[in-house]
Design a protein around this motif. Structure first.
Motif, PDB file in Angstrom:
ATOM      1  N   VAL A 192       4.370   8.123  -5.527  1.00  0.00           N
ATOM      2  CA  VAL A 192       4.751   8.630  -4.203  1.00  0.00           C
ATOM      3  C   VAL A 192       6.154   9.225  -4.258  1.00  0.00           C
ATOM      4  O   VAL A 192       6.402  10.334  -3.766  1.00  0.00           O
ATOM      5  CB  VAL A 192       4.695   7.507  -3.143  1.00  0.00           C
ATOM      6  CG1 VAL A 192       5.242   8.003  -1.802  1.00  0.00           C
ATOM      7  CG2 VAL A 192       3.277   6.998  -2.981  1.00  0.00           C
ATOM      8  N   ASP A 222       0.861  -1.179   0.000  1.00  0.00           N
ATOM      9  CA  ASP A 222       0.000   0.000   0.000  1.00  0.00           C
ATOM     10  C   ASP A 222       0.899   1.230   0.000  1.00  0.00           C
ATOM     11  O   ASP A 222       1.819   1.350   0.819  1.00  0.00           O
ATOM     12  CB  ASP A 222      -0.893  -0.018   1.245  1.00  0.00           C
ATOM     13  CG  ASP A 222      -1.960   1.061   1.213  1.00  0.00           C
ATOM     14  OD1 ASP A 222      -1.667   2.187   0.781  1.00  0.00           O
ATOM     15  OD2 ASP A 222      -3.097   0.781   1.644  1.00  0.00           O
ATOM     16  N   SER A 223       0.641   2.167  -0.898  1.00  0.00           N
ATOM     17  CA  SER A 223       1.523   3.323  -1.055  1.00  0.00           C
ATOM     18  C   SER A 223       1.632   4.167   0.210  1.00  0.00           C
ATOM     19  O   SER A 223       2.628   4.874   0.407  1.00  0.00           O
ATOM     20  CB  SER A 223       1.048   4.190  -2.224  1.00  0.00           C
ATOM     21  OG  SER A 223      -0.266   4.668  -1.999  1.00  0.00           O
ATOM     22  N   LYS A 224       0.626   4.087   1.098  1.00  0.00           N
ATOM     23  CA  LYS A 224       0.691   4.886   2.322  1.00  0.00           C
ATOM     24  C   LYS A 224       1.855   4.449   3.201  1.00  0.00           C
ATOM     25  O   LYS A 224       2.406   5.256   3.962  1.00  0.00           O
ATOM     26  CB  LYS A 224      -0.623   4.786   3.098  1.00  0.00           C
ATOM     27  CG  LYS A 224      -0.884   3.453   3.756  1.00  0.00           C
ATOM     28  CD  LYS A 224      -2.204   3.446   4.530  1.00  0.00           C
ATOM     29  CE  LYS A 224      -2.447   2.117   5.223  1.00  0.00           C
ATOM     30  NZ  LYS A 224      -3.754   2.085   5.926  1.00  0.00           N
ATOM     31  N   LYS A 258       5.036   6.190   2.001  1.00  0.00           N
ATOM     32  CA  LYS A 258       5.051   7.553   2.533  1.00  0.00           C
ATOM     33  C   LYS A 258       5.473   7.558   3.996  1.00  0.00           C
ATOM     34  O   LYS A 258       6.286   8.377   4.429  1.00  0.00           O
ATOM     35  CB  LYS A 258       3.660   8.188   2.407  1.00  0.00           C
ATOM     36  CG  LYS A 258       3.222   8.494   0.990  1.00  0.00           C
ATOM     37  CD  LYS A 258       1.856   9.175   0.993  1.00  0.00           C
ATOM     38  CE  LYS A 258       1.396   9.510  -0.405  1.00  0.00           C
ATOM     39  NZ  LYS A 258       0.087  10.209  -0.416  1.00  0.00           N
ATOM     40  N   GLU A 259       4.903   6.636   4.745  1.00  0.00           N
ATOM     41  CA  GLU A 259       5.209   6.554   6.168  1.00  0.00           C
ATOM     42  C   GLU A 259       6.692   6.280   6.391  1.00  0.00           C
ATOM     43  O   GLU A 259       7.328   6.888   7.258  1.00  0.00           O
ATOM     44  CB  GLU A 259       4.370   5.452   6.805  1.00  0.00           C
ATOM     45  CG  GLU A 259       4.591   5.277   8.291  1.00  0.00           C
ATOM     46  CD  GLU A 259       3.806   4.097   8.833  1.00  0.00           C
ATOM     47  OE1 GLU A 259       2.917   4.312   9.660  1.00  0.00           O
ATOM     48  OE2 GLU A 259       4.089   2.951   8.411  1.00  0.00           O
TER      49      GLU A 259
END
Length: 241
Positions: free
Chosen positions: A125, A79-81, A84-85
């Motif tokens: 991202v 998951d791309s989130k 980012k995290e």
């Protein structure tokens, strides 16, 4: 079922005497040894859900321009989130707004039908962070030549690094050599095992209900001295409650 977030930071492992005595470890064994020390040191300090050992990257008052921060993010959850995290957490731990070089690798043990579509999702991202000047150089690791060329042609911000593992690819593919040369792309080799943290180790150190999202490894080089001044790992997991 609810889950809790856990973040573990090893701090600068170059300062860990226990690791200095174990020279020659591969990155997986190095990570495990660093986690052992981190977890042992954290006993009695709460639940350990946010072991965030920050790193002093400029203890010698060296100009930040003379430092090069390189990061490799090993993604278990695609998951791309989570990408980012990982970037945000590395920046927070290192107290920096910029990472000079960042490479992503996807756990090949995941069942991925369309690797190119996934890479494109993650690449957007990296492009976002690149445009914000938080990343200077971006690349990928362990994808085949055809998929890399397709990603390169699709991307708005072109990858300028590709890593290949010579343990699984004894000879650099001639097509990849030619393509990287023509497009001024760094072609690098590495020896990181895949996955960087096995399911067996995850269960052993974090419990059977632990899910690994990502591992990030950072290295800080002092350009003026040509030396590695800091190196460490961040590990992000979820645990069911």
């Amino acid at each position: 079922m609810l889950s809790e977030k856990y973040l573990y930071s090893t701090g600068n492992i170059l300062s860990l005497n226990e690791l200095k005595k174990k020279a020659g470890l591969n990155s997986r064994d190095e990570l495990i040894e660093a986690l052992k020390i981190t977890l042992e040191d954290s006993k009695g300090e709460g639940d350990g859900s946010n072991i965030n050992n920050s790193v002093e990257i400029n203890s010698d008052n060296i100009d930040r321009k003379e430092m090069k921060i390189t990061v490799k993010v090993f993604l278990s959850n695609t998951d791309s989130k989570f990408l980012k995290e990982a970037i945000d957490q590395v920046c927070e731990v290192l107290k920096t707004n910029t990472i000079e070089s960042l490479i992503i690798v996807i756990n090949k043990h995941n069942d991925i039908d369309d690797i190119l579509r996934l890479l494109e999702s993650l690449w957007t991202v990296l492009e976002e962070y690149y445009k914000m000047k938080k990343l200077t150089s971006i690349g990928v690791s362990d994808i085949d030549t055809e998929k890399f060329i397709q990603l390169f042609k699709w991307a708005k911000v072109k990858p300028n690094i590709i890593q290949i593992n010579l343990a699984t690819c004894c000879v650099v593919p001639p097509m990849l050599q030619e393509f990287t040369k023509q497009n001024d792309i760094q072609l690098l080799t590495h020896s990181d095992p895949s996955p960087i943290l096995t399911e067996e180790s995850l269960i052993k150190y974090f419990g059977i209900d632990a899910e690994l999202n990502w591992v990030a490894r950072y290295q800080i080089h002092l350009r003026c001295r040509g030396v590695l001044s800091s190196k460490g790992y961040l590990v992000r997991i979820n645990k069911s409650t």
